[in-house]
Scaffold this motif. Structure first.
Motif, PDB file in Angstrom:
ATOM      1  N   LEU A 191       7.027 -13.161   4.723  1.00 21.68           N
ATOM      2  CA  LEU A 191       5.793 -12.539   4.956  1.00 21.68           C
ATOM      3  C   LEU A 191       5.688 -11.680   6.258  1.00 21.68           C
ATOM      4  O   LEU A 191       4.947 -10.718   6.702  1.00 21.68           O
ATOM      5  CB  LEU A 191       4.766 -13.774   5.309  1.00 21.68           C
ATOM      6  N   TYR A 192       6.882 -11.967   6.979  1.00 17.33           N
ATOM      7  CA  TYR A 192       7.105 -11.100   8.162  1.00 17.33           C
ATOM      8  C   TYR A 192       7.343  -9.681   7.770  1.00 17.33           C
ATOM      9  O   TYR A 192       7.074  -8.680   8.485  1.00 17.33           O
ATOM     10  CB  TYR A 192       8.167 -11.780   9.316  1.00 17.33           C
ATOM     11  N   PHE A 193       8.435  -9.545   6.787  1.00 16.73           N
ATOM     12  CA  PHE A 193       8.842  -8.228   6.520  1.00 16.73           C
ATOM     13  C   PHE A 193       7.949  -7.284   5.468  1.00 16.73           C
ATOM     14  O   PHE A 193       8.178  -6.264   5.545  1.00 16.73           O
ATOM     15  CB  PHE A 193      10.419  -8.533   5.975  1.00 16.73           C
ATOM     16  N   MET A 194       7.427  -8.206   4.870  1.00 13.37           N
ATOM     17  CA  MET A 194       6.356  -7.619   3.894  1.00 13.37           C
ATOM     18  C   MET A 194       5.344  -6.523   4.394  1.00 13.37           C
ATOM     19  O   MET A 194       5.534  -5.282   3.871  1.00 13.37           O
ATOM     20  CB  MET A 194       5.605  -8.675   3.076  1.00 13.37           C
ATOM     21  N   PRO A 195       4.460  -6.584   5.338  1.00 13.35           N
ATOM     22  CA  PRO A 195       3.732  -5.411   6.014  1.00 13.35           C
ATOM     23  C   PRO A 195       4.710  -4.430   6.476  1.00 13.35           C
ATOM     24  O   PRO A 195       4.178  -3.139   6.391  1.00 13.35           O
ATOM     25  CB  PRO A 195       2.939  -6.306   6.952  1.00 13.35           C
ATOM     26  N   VAL A 196       5.796  -4.730   7.015  1.00 11.14           N
ATOM     27  CA  VAL A 196       6.689  -3.708   7.458  1.00 11.14           C
ATOM     28  C   VAL A 196       7.041  -2.788   6.317  1.00 11.14           C
ATOM     29  O   VAL A 196       7.168  -1.527   6.664  1.00 11.14           O
ATOM     30  CB  VAL A 196       7.904  -4.090   8.377  1.00 11.14           C
ATOM     31  N   SER A 197       7.606  -3.280   5.254  1.00 11.21           N
ATOM     32  CA  SER A 197       7.690  -2.433   4.098  1.00 11.21           C
ATOM     33  C   SER A 197       6.652  -1.645   3.546  1.00 11.21           C
ATOM     34  O   SER A 197       6.990  -0.558   3.251  1.00 11.21           O
ATOM     35  CB  SER A 197       8.489  -3.421   2.887  1.00 11.21           C
ATOM     36  N   PHE A 198       5.467  -2.462   3.503  1.00 11.50           N
ATOM     37  CA  PHE A 198       4.268  -1.638   2.920  1.00 11.50           C
ATOM     38  C   PHE A 198       3.935  -0.324   3.680  1.00 11.50           C
ATOM     39  O   PHE A 198       3.538   0.431   3.385  1.00 11.50           O
ATOM     40  CB  PHE A 198       3.029  -2.492   2.916  1.00 11.50           C
ATOM     41  N   SER A 199       4.319  -0.400   5.117  1.00 10.69           N
ATOM     42  CA  SER A 199       3.836   0.412   6.207  1.00 10.69           C
ATOM     43  C   SER A 199       4.995   1.680   6.117  1.00 10.69           C
ATOM     44  O   SER A 199       4.785   2.624   5.960  1.00 10.69           O
ATOM     45  CB  SER A 199       4.090   0.146   7.369  1.00 10.69           C
ATOM     46  N   LEU A 200       6.086   1.434   5.391  1.00 14.61           N
ATOM     47  CA  LEU A 200       7.303   2.331   5.189  1.00 14.61           C
ATOM     48  C   LEU A 200       7.234   3.156   3.918  1.00 14.61           C
ATOM     49  O   LEU A 200       7.953   4.299   3.688  1.00 14.61           O
ATOM     50  CB  LEU A 200       8.615   1.860   5.616  1.00 14.61           C
ATOM     51  N   ILE A 201       6.647   2.352   3.116  1.00 13.28           N
ATOM     52  CA  ILE A 201       7.052   3.051   1.423  1.00 13.28           C
ATOM     53  C   ILE A 201       6.359   4.583   1.554  1.00 13.28           C
ATOM     54  O   ILE A 201       6.954   5.179   0.588  1.00 13.28           O
ATOM     55  CB  ILE A 201       5.870   2.010   0.688  1.00 13.28           C
ATOM     56  N   ALA A 202       5.656   4.823   2.219  1.00 16.53           N
ATOM     57  CA  ALA A 202       5.008   6.424   1.935  1.00 16.53           C
ATOM     58  C   ALA A 202       5.876   7.127   2.337  1.00 16.53           C
ATOM     59  O   ALA A 202       6.212   8.190   1.747  1.00 16.53           O
ATOM     60  CB  ALA A 202       3.920   6.452   3.150  1.00 16.53           C
ATOM     61  N   ASN A 203       6.954   7.010   3.324  1.00 11.35           N
ATOM     62  CA  ASN A 203       8.173   7.829   3.718  1.00 11.35           C
ATOM     63  C   ASN A 203       9.457   7.502   3.318  1.00 11.35           C
ATOM     64  O   ASN A 203      10.348   8.268   3.620  1.00 11.35           O
ATOM     65  CB  ASN A 203       8.035   7.925   5.370  1.00 11.35           C
ATOM     66  N   LYS A 204       9.688   6.654   2.474  1.00 11.83           N
ATOM     67  CA  LYS A 204      11.038   5.744   2.083  1.00 11.83           C
ATOM     68  C   LYS A 204      10.835   5.889   0.613  1.00 11.83           C
ATOM     69  O   LYS A 204       9.864   5.414   0.171  1.00 11.83           O
ATOM     70  CB  LYS A 204      11.352   4.601   2.795  1.00 11.83           C
ATOM     71  N   GLY A 205      12.131   6.012  -0.032  1.00 13.65           N
ATOM     72  CA  GLY A 205      12.331   5.843  -1.455  1.00 13.65           C
ATOM     73  C   GLY A 205      12.391   4.248  -1.463  1.00 13.65           C
ATOM     74  O   GLY A 205      12.682   3.437  -0.536  1.00 13.65           O
ATOM     75  N   LEU A 206      12.449   3.717  -2.808  1.00 13.12           N
ATOM     76  CA  LEU A 206      12.799   2.263  -2.959  1.00 13.12           C
ATOM     77  C   LEU A 206      13.976   1.666  -2.681  1.00 13.12           C
ATOM     78  O   LEU A 206      14.221   0.761  -2.211  1.00 13.12           O
ATOM     79  CB  LEU A 206      12.263   1.870  -4.242  1.00 13.12           C
ATOM     80  N   LYS A 207      14.908   2.721  -2.799  1.00 17.13           N
ATOM     81  CA  LYS A 207      16.499   2.396  -2.629  1.00 17.13           C
ATOM     82  C   LYS A 207      16.609   2.170  -1.030  1.00 17.13           C
ATOM     83  O   LYS A 207      17.484   1.264  -0.661  1.00 17.13           O
ATOM     84  CB  LYS A 207      17.398   3.300  -3.263  1.00 17.13           C
ATOM     85  N   GLU A 208      16.060   3.001  -0.294  1.00 16.83           N
ATOM     86  CA  GLU A 208      16.641   2.948   1.258  1.00 16.83           C
ATOM     87  C   GLU A 208      15.419   2.021   2.031  1.00 16.83           C
ATOM     88  O   GLU A 208      15.547   1.773   3.227  1.00 16.83           O
ATOM     89  CB  GLU A 208      16.186   4.143   1.696  1.00 16.83           C
ATOM     90  N   LEU A 209      14.302   1.656   1.123  1.00 13.53           N
ATOM     91  CA  LEU A 209      13.337   0.662   1.845  1.00 13.53           C
ATOM     92  C   LEU A 209      13.971  -0.457   2.186  1.00 13.53           C
ATOM     93  O   LEU A 209      13.450  -1.149   3.325  1.00 13.53           O
ATOM     94  CB  LEU A 209      12.209   0.628   0.737  1.00 13.53           C
ATOM     95  N   PRO A 210      14.750  -1.529   1.606  1.00 15.12           N
ATOM     96  CA  PRO A 210      15.028  -2.635   2.173  1.00 15.12           C
ATOM     97  C   PRO A 210      15.907  -2.510   3.320  1.00 15.12           C
ATOM     98  O   PRO A 210      15.611  -3.220   4.364  1.00 15.12           O
ATOM     99  CB  PRO A 210      16.194  -3.099   0.976  1.00 15.12           C
TER     100      PRO A 210
END
Length: 279
Positions: A191-210
């Motif tokens: 739950l800590y990392f989830m919103p961080v990922s959701f905030s980065l999705i717009a500028n990142k591809g799924l491969k580089e997102l993690p």
């Protein structure tokens, strides 16, 4: 050095709040859509939670009643041991089946929650990105994929927490076991990392997102934590109003409206803050 870091983090928070305010003022219609989608998502989410909570609670009570009502007396235990008679009655086996049914309901609850979260909350986050001038069309499918991945982790941790748990009264009466705490701890990390990922999705591809999520979440932990605290405090204000005046219907309605506004504004601010840390 610490003072400089604190000042920088404070500037990020104030800047993200200002960016969110400017975005809301500039895109009022999009913000209205965010509010509507937030209401739809929360309504579906809490209806799902209420339905399964009632069903799971009833199942747990039935299991415990069935087990406790079929515990053999001590004299029967001694006789059965000497004669080799089985102590497991058909009713006790029914309790085990009921227990399996409860676990199935919990799994179904997690799956339905994941669907509601991915589809409806994805719209909320998608329009949140759009209000910050990020593309919605490319964002939404990536959000769904990321949500499925996160909920798959949660379900996996749940499965691990349930592994090797047998049905007996002692374990049923223990609400929290070591496996329960493992599940809770793992869920908090997710739950800590989830919103961080959701905030980065717009500028990142799924491969580089993690990788980027871990980089921001760990390396810039103080800033992310401060963002969380600022957003939680923002949301806590209308919640406190609702709790303090629960008997006043007008205060509850006003608090609910303010809560929806606060959640939506806090999400925009959080996304803007993560964007600034990523730049």
């Amino acid at each position: 050095m610490f003072g400089h870091t604190t000042t920088t983090m404070t500037n990020i928070i104030s800047s993200s709040m200002k960016t969110a305010w400017d975005a809301v003022r500039k895109h009022k219609m999009i913000f209205a859509v965010i509010l509507i989608m937030q209401v739809i998502f929360l309504s579906a989410w809490f209806a799902n939670q209420f339905y399964f909570q009632q069903k799971i609670n009833e199942g747990v009570v039935n299991v415990m009643d069935r087990v406790q009502s079929n515990l053999p007396p001590e004299e029967k235990i001694s006789t059965a041991i000497l004669s080799g008679e089985s102590l497991v009655s058909d009713d006790f086996l029914d309790a085990a089946n009921l227990y399996d049914s409860v676990i199935s309901d919990v799994r179904l609850w997690l799956i339905v929650s994941a669907v509601i979260f991915a589809l409806l909350n994805g719209l909320v986050w998608g329009f949140t990105g759009k209000i910050l001038n990020r593309g919605f069309v490319a964002y939404y499918p990536k959000f769904i994929a990321a949500s499925v991945a996160y909920f798959a982790l949660i379900i996996l941790f749940f499965q691990l927490a349930l592994a090797s748990i047998s049905v007996n009264p002692a374990e049923l009466q223990n609400t929290f076991t070591s496996k329960s705490y493992l599940f809770i701890a793992a869920s908090i990390v997710v739950l800590y990392f989830m919103p961080v990922s959701f905030s980065l999705i717009a500028n990142k591809g799924l491969k580089e997102l993690p990788r980027q999520t871990l980089l921001i979440g760990i390396k810039k932990f103080p800033g992310v934590l401060l963002l969380y605290i600022a957003c939680i405090l923002l949301i806590a204000i209308p919640m406190a109003l609702m709790i303090a005046f629960t008997e006043n219907i007008y205060a509850v309605i006003s608090g609910t409206v303010l809560l929806i506004l606060a959640i939506s504004y806090a999400r925009i601010s959080f996304m803007a803050g993560i964007h600034s840390m990523d730049s």
